[in-house]
Design an enzyme around this catalytic site. Structure first.
Site, PDB file in Angstrom:
ATOM      1  CB  SER A  47      -0.958  -0.040   1.202  1.00  0.00           C
ATOM      2  OG  SER A  47      -2.011   0.865   1.038  1.00  0.00           O
ATOM      3  CG  ASP A 161      -4.264  -1.841   0.933  1.00  0.00           C
ATOM      4  OD1 ASP A 161      -3.363  -2.511   1.466  1.00  0.00           O
ATOM      5  OD2 ASP A 161      -4.343  -0.604   1.029  1.00  0.00           O
TER       6      ASP A 161
END
Length: 302
Positions: A47, A161
């Site tokens: 991320s 993510d």
């Protein structure tokens, strides 16, 4: 002839975790490592950790930092492109396209430092390690926060993510031939934040030509911020808090199973997920936390 003393740097496999704007602390950690004779030989990021780590591996971290510290709340809102029912509130294209425009894209295999971005395939329910292809395509997949950004389709895979399964991705570094593995965990224990924590902003008062270009580009983006529904944001805040709690629990389990040589822990209440306007303060927090963590670790070893 006088011989110069050559200091052998300690080589590091650097693991950069997920956690929204708290990931700005990664920049401070990298700065501290460089200032203290550590050499980063590989990076695994998830991320925001994939963004910071990938840009560093591309040699563009100074430019990214210059952009980040110039951002205001209005700038941040202007970079959010609404998706309306495609698996996320925002597409994320404007942010990535802005980064590509000013930092330029590069193939991961052409980076000077081995780099892995970690995402999650929601079809197979497995981690995906991305270490080839477009750097910013990899980053875009890794930052696809559920509900917030739309997922990324890659063939049969639908990527979101990486923090969903592995917010501190240590495993990609297992085969590295380095002296230390250092992991930055953005899901640290909640602490009392010093409200007087302010960075000396003198270095950032002069807007550089680079920052001026960015601000001019952002000004061309037309976003009707009135469309942001208060109820939607309340729902987002609940989901964001839940995701943070989940990531923190997973991070503790991962680190307990595969402990790094050094864990640098950033409190998960250091700032909000979208508080990128606090860049200077959070970068400073990362630098100071790296220093205090290393000093404490050294004392314990003695």
């Amino acid at each position: 002839m006088e011989q110069k003393n050559i200091v052998k740097k300690t080589t590091v496999s650097l693991v950069l975790g997920s956690g929204g704007a708290r990931g700005l602390a990664h920049i401070g950690v990298i700065k501290w490592l460089e200032d203290n004779d550590f050499e980063i030989k590989s990076i695994s990021g998830c991320s925001i950790g994939a963004l910071i780590g990938g840009v560093y591996a591309a040699g563009k971290l100074d430019q990214l930092e210059a952009w980040l510290v110039s951002l205001t709340k209005t700038d941040i809102a202007s970079l959010l492109d609404f998706s309306w029912g495609n698996g996320g509130i925002f597409k994320g294209d404007k942010i990535i396209n802005t980064l590509v425009r000013f930092l330029e894209d590069i193939k991961i295999e052409n980076l000077s430092i081995p780099f892995t971005a970690v995402a999650t395939d929601i079809n197979t329910e497995k981690e995906v390690w991305i270490n080839t292809g477009s750097l910013f395509d990899a980053i875009r997949a890794s930052v696809s926060l559920p509900l917030f950004f739309t997922p990324v389709k890659n063939g049969e895979s639908v990527l979101i993510d990486g923090g969903v399964l592995n917010p501190v991705p240590i495993a990609p570094t297992f085969n590295d031939d380095t002296d230390l593995t250092i992991a930055v965990n953005l899901g640290g224990a909640i602490v009392n934040i010093d409200t007087d924590l302010k960075n000396d902003l003198d270095d950032y008062k002069d807007i550089t030509e680079f920052q001026s270009k960015i601000k001019k580009f952002i000004g061309t983006l037309n976003i009707n911020n009135d469309k942001i529904n208060t109820k939607s944001w309340t729902m987002y805040e609940v989901a964001d808090k839940a995701f943070d709690t989940m990531q923190s629990a997973i991070a503790r389990m991962k680190i307990a199973s595969y402990p790094p040589d050094l864990e640098i822990e950033i409190a998960r209440n250091a700032c909000g997920t979208l508080d990128f306007y606090l860049s200077a303060e959070i970068i400073k927090l990362g630098y100071e936390t790296a220093q205090s963590t290393y000093n404490f670790s050294s004392q314990v070893e003695k």
